[in-house]
Motif scaffolding. Structure first.
Motif, PDB file in Angstrom:
ATOM      1  N   CYS A   1       0.585  -4.064   3.899  1.00 20.43           N
ATOM      2  CA  CYS A   1       0.027  -2.833   4.463  1.00 20.43           C
ATOM      3  C   CYS A   1       0.717  -2.000   5.412  1.00 20.43           C
ATOM      4  CB  CYS A   1      -1.295  -3.183   5.029  1.00 20.43           C
ATOM      5  SG  CYS A   1      -2.732  -3.968   4.232  1.00 20.43           S
TER       6      CYS A   1
ATOM      7  N   ASN B   1     -10.678   1.281   7.016  1.00 19.58           N
ATOM      8  CA  ASN B   1      -9.588   0.364   6.377  1.00 19.58           C
ATOM      9  C   ASN B   1      -9.880  -0.922   6.619  1.00 19.58           C
ATOM     10  OD1 ASN B   1      -8.697   2.616   5.280  1.00 19.58           O
ATOM     11  ND2 ASN B   1      -6.860   3.026   6.841  1.00 19.58           N
TER      12      ASN B   1
ATOM     13  N   GLU C   1      -3.747   6.529   1.418  1.00 20.83           N
ATOM     14  CA  GLU C   1      -3.839   5.026   1.796  1.00 20.83           C
ATOM     15  C   GLU C   1      -5.187   4.544   1.627  1.00 20.83           C
ATOM     16  OE1 GLU C   1      -2.745   4.096   5.889  1.00 20.83           O
ATOM     17  OE2 GLU C   1      -1.107   3.137   5.271  1.00 20.83           O
TER      18      GLU C   1
ATOM     19  N   GLU D   1      -6.231   4.118  -2.126  1.00 20.24           N
ATOM     20  CA  GLU D   1      -5.544   3.073  -2.989  1.00 20.24           C
ATOM     21  C   GLU D   1      -6.094   1.608  -2.392  1.00 20.24           C
ATOM     22  OE1 GLU D   1      -4.499   5.839  -5.060  1.00 20.24           O
ATOM     23  OE2 GLU D   1      -3.873   3.659  -5.445  1.00 20.24           O
ATOM     24  N   LEU D   2      -6.275   1.494  -0.996  1.00 22.73           N
ATOM     25  CA  LEU D   2      -6.701   0.163  -0.541  1.00 22.73           C
ATOM     26  C   LEU D   2      -8.125   0.175  -1.310  1.00 22.73           C
ATOM     27  CD1 LEU D   2      -6.477  -1.871   1.571  1.00 22.73           C
ATOM     28  CD2 LEU D   2      -7.767  -0.598   3.237  1.00 22.73           C
TER      29      LEU D   2
ATOM     30  N   THR E   1       0.636  -1.304  -0.012  1.00 22.11           N
ATOM     31  CA  THR E   1      -0.106  -0.031   0.018  1.00 22.11           C
ATOM     32  C   THR E   1       0.849   1.394   0.071  1.00 22.11           C
ATOM     33  OG1 THR E   1      -0.191  -0.248   2.468  1.00 22.11           O
ATOM     34  CG2 THR E   1      -1.991  -1.198   1.122  1.00 22.11           C
TER      35      THR E   1
END
Ligand code: S3P
Length: 166
Positions: free
Chosen positions: A83, A93, A66, A69-70, A38
């Motif tokens: 990660c 997340n 973050e 993109e996850l 990530t």
């Protein structure tokens, strides 16, 4: 729960320096599954290093990128994902990871992590070793809460950890 059918990802979480990227990369080679990280996805998206993003835009901007993109991994299949150490700081997340696959917590000693990153002073986002210890203590329950599987990586070889994680 919205389950993204068929994503079938495996997410490796744990404190920085736990060896998430190394394990995910080596498992990817072993099982012929693509590996993504990530931090690298964020760096590619923003065109700057993690430390530059922290220094120029601050932690919140990094965390926003973050999460973006996850979430993008929902369109992919069968990834091994290492990660960033702070990914569990945001509950969304953890929800995203559970929607897309399973979460493996690589549970190591703080001392091992600090040795891995040599000195935390080199990690501006973590400041001193004392601050790193405080972050470690705060995060442990977050890692444990997010994990479908916890692998104790203390004093274990790659093969031992791989056999317990894969
Ligand atoms: C962070 C860990 C780093 C990176 C950023 C923030 C953290 O990832 O995401 O420096 O808050 O623990 P690694 O765990 O891969 O070093």
């Amino acid at each position: 729960y919205v389950v993204h059918e068929g994503c079938d990802h495996i997410f490796f979480v744990g404190f920085l320096g736990a060896g998430k990227s190394t394990l995910a990369r080596n498992l990817g080679a072993l099982f012929h599954r693509p590996h993504v990280d990530t931090d690298r996805l964020v760096e590619r998206a923003l065109g700057r290093s993690v430390s530059e993003i922290f220094a120029q835009d601050g932690e919140e901007a990094f965390r926003d990128a973050e999460t973006r993109e996850l979430a993008r991994l929902a369109t992919k299949k069968s990834l091994l994902v290492s990660c960033g150490g702070g990914i569990v700081e945001r509950p969304e997340n953890c929800e995203l990871m559970h929607e897309m696959g399973v979460v493996v917590f690589l549970d190591g000693d703080l001392e091992d992590s600090l040795r891995q990153i040599r000195c935390p002073e080199r990690r501006p986002d973590l400041g001193s070793a004392e601050h790193a210890a405080e972050v470690y203590r705060r995060r442990r329950p977050l890692y444990e809460g997010a994990a479908d599987l916890t692998v104790d990586i203390r004093n274990k070889s790659f093969e031992q950890v791989a056999s317990e994680s894969g």
